[in-house]
Motif scaffolding. Structure first.
Motif, PDB file in Angstrom:
ATOM      1  N   LYS A  67      50.408  42.798  27.168  1.00 26.97           N
ATOM      2  CA  LYS A  67      50.721  41.809  26.138  1.00 26.97           C
ATOM      3  C   LYS A  67      50.665  40.385  26.690  1.00 26.97           C
ATOM      4  N   LEU A  68      49.589  40.118  27.432  1.00 25.57           N
ATOM      5  CA  LEU A  68      49.404  38.802  28.029  1.00 25.57           C
ATOM      6  C   LEU A  68      48.065  38.203  27.610  1.00 25.57           C
ATOM      7  N   ILE A  69      48.080  36.909  27.385  1.00 27.87           N
ATOM      8  CA  ILE A  69      46.859  36.111  27.300  1.00 27.87           C
ATOM      9  C   ILE A  69      46.784  35.387  28.636  1.00 27.87           C
ATOM     10  N   HIS A  70      45.917  35.858  29.504  1.00 25.41           N
ATOM     11  CA  HIS A  70      45.922  35.316  30.871  1.00 25.41           C
ATOM     12  C   HIS A  70      44.525  35.336  31.469  1.00 25.41           C
ATOM     13  N   GLY A  71      44.380  34.528  32.508  1.00 26.25           N
ATOM     14  CA  GLY A  71      43.098  34.463  33.191  1.00 26.25           C
ATOM     15  C   GLY A  71      42.829  35.667  34.054  1.00 26.25           C
ATOM     16  N   GLY A  72      43.894  36.319  34.510  1.00 30.15           N
ATOM     17  CA  GLY A  72      43.742  37.453  35.414  1.00 30.15           C
ATOM     18  C   GLY A  72      43.702  36.980  36.856  1.00 30.15           C
ATOM     19  N   LEU A  73      44.851  36.527  37.338  1.00 36.02           N
ATOM     20  CA  LEU A  73      44.920  35.956  38.684  1.00 36.02           C
ATOM     21  C   LEU A  73      44.346  36.902  39.731  1.00 36.02           C
ATOM     22  N   ARG A  74      44.649  38.180  39.612  1.00 35.26           N
ATOM     23  CA  ARG A  74      44.207  39.111  40.651  1.00 35.26           C
ATOM     24  C   ARG A  74      42.702  39.355  40.623  1.00 35.26           C
ATOM     25  N   TYR A  75      42.041  38.995  39.503  1.00 32.69           N
ATOM     26  CA  TYR A  75      40.586  39.191  39.459  1.00 32.69           C
ATOM     27  C   TYR A  75      39.855  38.217  40.370  1.00 32.69           C
ATOM     28  N   LEU A  76      40.517  37.110  40.757  1.00 30.94           N
ATOM     29  CA  LEU A  76      39.912  36.199  41.735  1.00 30.94           C
ATOM     30  C   LEU A  76      39.657  36.919  43.052  1.00 30.94           C
ATOM     31  N   GLU A  77      40.533  37.877  43.365  1.00 29.16           N
ATOM     32  CA  GLU A  77      40.390  38.626  44.610  1.00 29.16           C
ATOM     33  C   GLU A  77      39.104  39.444  44.624  1.00 29.16           C
ATOM     34  N   TYR A  78      38.623  39.793  43.433  1.00 32.65           N
ATOM     35  CA  TYR A  78      37.370  40.549  43.316  1.00 32.65           C
ATOM     36  C   TYR A  78      36.186  39.644  42.964  1.00 32.65           C
ATOM     37  N   ARG A  79      36.397  38.329  43.085  1.00 29.32           N
ATOM     38  CA  ARG A  79      35.348  37.319  42.861  1.00 29.32           C
ATOM     39  C   ARG A  79      34.792  37.350  41.429  1.00 29.32           C
ATOM     40  N   GLU A  80      35.656  37.670  40.480  1.00 27.59           N
ATOM     41  CA  GLU A  80      35.245  37.688  39.072  1.00 27.59           C
ATOM     42  C   GLU A  80      35.443  36.286  38.482  1.00 27.59           C
ATOM     43  N   PHE A  81      34.785  35.301  39.070  1.00 27.68           N
ATOM     44  CA  PHE A  81      35.041  33.910  38.712  1.00 27.68           C
ATOM     45  C   PHE A  81      34.611  33.600  37.280  1.00 27.68           C
ATOM     46  N   ARG A  82      33.497  34.153  36.815  1.00 22.81           N
ATOM     47  CA  ARG A  82      33.060  33.879  35.452  1.00 22.81           C
ATOM     48  C   ARG A  82      34.072  34.398  34.440  1.00 22.81           C
ATOM     49  N   LEU A  83      34.528  35.634  34.653  1.00 26.43           N
ATOM     50  CA  LEU A  83      35.497  36.235  33.748  1.00 26.43           C
ATOM     51  C   LEU A  83      36.796  35.428  33.745  1.00 26.43           C
ATOM     52  N   VAL A  84      37.286  35.055  34.932  1.00 25.17           N
ATOM     53  CA  VAL A  84      38.547  34.314  35.019  1.00 25.17           C
ATOM     54  C   VAL A  84      38.409  32.961  34.333  1.00 25.17           C
ATOM     55  N   ARG A  85      37.310  32.265  34.576  1.00 26.69           N
ATOM     56  CA  ARG A  85      37.118  30.962  33.936  1.00 26.69           C
ATOM     57  C   ARG A  85      37.092  31.099  32.415  1.00 26.69           C
ATOM     58  N   GLU A  86      36.350  32.051  31.902  1.00 30.80           N
ATOM     59  CA  GLU A  86      36.284  32.242  30.454  1.00 30.80           C
ATOM     60  C   GLU A  86      37.667  32.548  29.889  1.00 30.80           C
ATOM     61  N   ALA A  87      38.414  33.404  30.575  1.00 26.29           N
ATOM     62  CA  ALA A  87      39.749  33.776  30.102  1.00 26.29           C
ATOM     63  C   ALA A  87      40.706  32.588  30.156  1.00 26.29           C
ATOM     64  N   LEU A  88      40.618  31.783  31.207  1.00 28.37           N
ATOM     65  CA  LEU A  88      41.498  30.621  31.324  1.00 28.37           C
ATOM     66  C   LEU A  88      41.224  29.612  30.208  1.00 28.37           C
ATOM     67  N   ILE A  89      39.966  29.415  29.872  1.00 29.97           N
ATOM     68  CA  ILE A  89      39.621  28.511  28.783  1.00 29.97           C
ATOM     69  C   ILE A  89      40.175  29.037  27.460  1.00 29.97           C
ATOM     70  N   GLU A  90      40.128  30.347  27.279  1.00 34.12           N
ATOM     71  CA  GLU A  90      40.574  30.952  26.023  1.00 34.12           C
ATOM     72  C   GLU A  90      42.090  30.904  25.853  1.00 34.12           C
ATOM     73  N   ARG A  91      42.857  30.867  26.955  1.00 31.60           N
ATOM     74  CA  ARG A  91      44.331  30.910  26.848  1.00 31.60           C
ATOM     75  C   ARG A  91      44.856  29.906  25.831  1.00 31.60           C
ATOM     76  N   GLU A  92      44.580  28.625  26.083  1.00 29.83           N
ATOM     77  CA  GLU A  92      45.159  27.586  25.241  1.00 29.83           C
ATOM     78  C   GLU A  92      44.501  27.545  23.864  1.00 29.83           C
ATOM     79  N   ARG A  93      43.247  27.949  23.793  1.00 30.75           N
ATOM     80  CA  ARG A  93      42.570  28.019  22.488  1.00 30.75           C
ATOM     81  C   ARG A  93      43.259  29.053  21.591  1.00 30.75           C
ATOM     82  N   LEU A  94      43.528  30.235  22.130  1.00 26.97           N
ATOM     83  CA  LEU A  94      44.192  31.273  21.336  1.00 26.97           C
ATOM     84  C   LEU A  94      45.613  30.872  20.985  1.00 26.97           C
TER      85      LEU A  94
END
Length: 523
Positions: A67-94
């Motif tokens: 139940k979180l709207i989040h960038g996924g901090l731990r996904y940085l560890e797997y170098r999922e930078f595109r996914l994290v960036r997209e999710a971070l942008i969406e946080r405040e929009r949602l």
């Protein structure tokens, strides 16, 4: 639109008159967050849409999240930078789109028991702060747990911790609001309706058979969207010539709800020795939500339940960090969901990508089928946009993207200021209990006034079925939000099931049955 009807009219409205066949642009299979998000986007661009869901909306994966709207901090560890960036942008929009069901939440990340050095965690948080164009959420700060109030309730240890921000979401309500907006714009949403089979005909059109309790019907559709989540492979199996070169990996995530572990509105992100992380989050005033696990799943998606190993893992995490351990007997609720992740052949379930893959199959006759693999709640809106981009060449007259700044039903709150709206609502209904108004406003936002109508006291809201759930709210949920059972209302449209008396579920089901019987008689 149902929301524009007066109460008496709304109570008599259920689904549209049952046609024997449909002819639509898009047939969408799956009433989770991705299916309803695509339906909303598509109908807003001028396409005709039929969505079918074999159970209730959000009845599986989309209501079993952390139940979180989040960038996924731990996904940085797997170098999922595109996914994290997209999710971070969406946080405040949602958050702006639905401030009644989405709001900021601070997370405390202790360095006691951390398998990662503090400098590495801080570097990750620096990226987290700057990758996504953060505007309203506060930046990361460092605290000393032995001096800061956020440390209360934790065991003594390394006092260093970081505090960062993400957002909370009422996940199943997010699904329902997307479906409601889609329906308000002209989509047909059919719950408890399953896809039987689908095939391309010689004219390059889909012919599908759908079935509900009343029997089977045929659908003609120019495109088919397979957003069935854990059942995505099953839907592919119902299409004779479907391409099957994409794999889905089912991963079970389980959560437990326990009596409140600590005071304060903040959450914790807890690091375990195996490098996995577990959240501890304030939940429903009196509880703490703890999760999630990541376990490979081989069984039927709809039958997932937490096992003893997962329970022990989550209780062990609590014991590792908090002063007061929790026994198994103290667990007040537990739930499990199956994440339909795209199979990237990662060695363990925790490392499987949370990114989404959209697979477009045009077959030999040109009728497109778009299958959705993976994804997460935070990126559902962008996933829907990308889905429409892929389908747009089949619909030359389709409109442009539009959902980025369009509030969800009830989310048209000025400046996304929920507390100011609540104050206004309390001024309009001064005789109604403040806790009731807050709960309703959190669920329905500005549509609370449609539900309450001309009510002045609780006596105007009908019978209390238990814990402040009045029949007027049940009527609203049945007429406007596809609720047809106590479980729909008590655990998906709300979490009242954690608060109401034991007999409330039976009373709700009896009331719904009586209401349905009255509708059948034309009362």
């Amino acid at each position: 639109m149902l929301g524009d009807l007066n109460r008496e009219e709304a109570l008599s409205v259920q689904q549209p008159t049952r046609p024997t066949a449909f002819d639509v642009d898009l047939l969408i299979v799956g009433g989770g967050i991705n299916g309803t998000g695509i339906a909303r986007d598509a109908v807003g661009r001028g396409l005709s849409v039929l969505l079918v869901e074999k159970d209730d909306l959000a009845s599986h994966t989309s209501s079993a999240s952390t139940k979180l709207i989040h960038g996924g901090l731990r996904y940085l560890e797997y170098r999922e930078f595109r996914l994290v960036r997209e999710a971070l942008i969406e946080r405040e929009r949602l958050w702006r789109m639905a401030p009644h069901i989405i709001w900021p939440l601070e997370f405390v990340l202790p360095q006691s028991n951390s398998p990662r050095p503090a400098w590495l965690v801080r570097l990750g948080l620096f990226l987290y702060d700057h990758l996504g164009g953060r505007e309203r959420l506060p930046a990361t700060r460092t605290v000393a747990l032995d001096r800061d109030p956020v440390g209360r309730g934790l065991k003594p240890g390394n006092p260093k911790a970081f505090v960062y921000s993400d957002c909370w979401v009422e996940d199943s309500r997010l699904v329902v609001l997307n479906a409601r907006d889609a329906a308000d714009r002209g989509a047909t949403i059919l719950t408890h309706t399953r896809l039987v089979d689908a095939r391309r005909d010689a004219s390059g059109v889909w012919r599908a058979t759908i079935a509900d309790a009343a029997g089977q019907r045929e659908v003609r559709a120019r495109a088919l969207v397979n957003a069935a989540g854990p059942w995505v492979a099953d839907v592919l199996g119902s299409v004779p010539d479907a391409r099957r070169d994409r794999g889905v990996r089912l991963v079970k995530g389980s959560h437990i709800v326990v009596p409140r572990l600590y005071d304060g509105p903040h959450a914790f992100l807890l690091q375990n020795p195996d490098r996995r992380v577990v959240f501890a989050i304030p939940y429903e005033q009196h509880y703490t939500l703890v999760g999630t696990t990541d376990e490979a799943w081989q069984g039927e998606p709809g039958r997932a339940v937490i096992d003893q190993q997962e329970t022990d893992y989550l209780l062990g995490t609590i014991a590792r960090y908090f002063e007061r351990p929790v026994t198994q007997e103290e667990i007040v609720w537990r739930y499990s969901g199956i994440r339909p992740l795209y199979d990237d052949h990662a060695a363990n379930a925790s490392a499987v990508t949370r990114d989404y893959v959209l697979d477009l199959d045009t077959g030999t006759d040109g009728a497109p089928m778009l299958s959705v693999f993976g994804g997460k709640i935070t990126t559902y809106r962008k996933l829907a946009e990308h889905a429409l981009q892929k389908l747009s060449r089949f619909f030359p007259a389709v409109g442009p993207a539009w959902t980025a700044d369009a509030p969800l039903p009830g989310g048209d709150i000025a400046d996304a200021d929920f507390e100011r709206y609540l104050t206004t609502l309390q001024g309009r209904y001064p005789a109604l209990p403040a806790p009731l108004l807050r709960r309703l406003a959190r669920a329905y936002g500005t549509r609370t006034e449609r539900l309450l109508g001309d009510a002045r006291t609780t006596a105007d809201l009908g019978a209390d079925l238990g814990g402040g759930l009045f029949t007027r709210e049940v009527d609203y949920l049945s007429a406007n939000e596809w609720a047809s059972s106590a479980e729909d209302i008590l655990f998906r449209r709300s979490k009242l099931g954690l608060h109401v008396p034991a007999d409330t579920a039976a009373r709700v089901d009896a009331y719904l049955a009586q209401r349905l019987s009255g509708s059948a008689r034309g009362d």
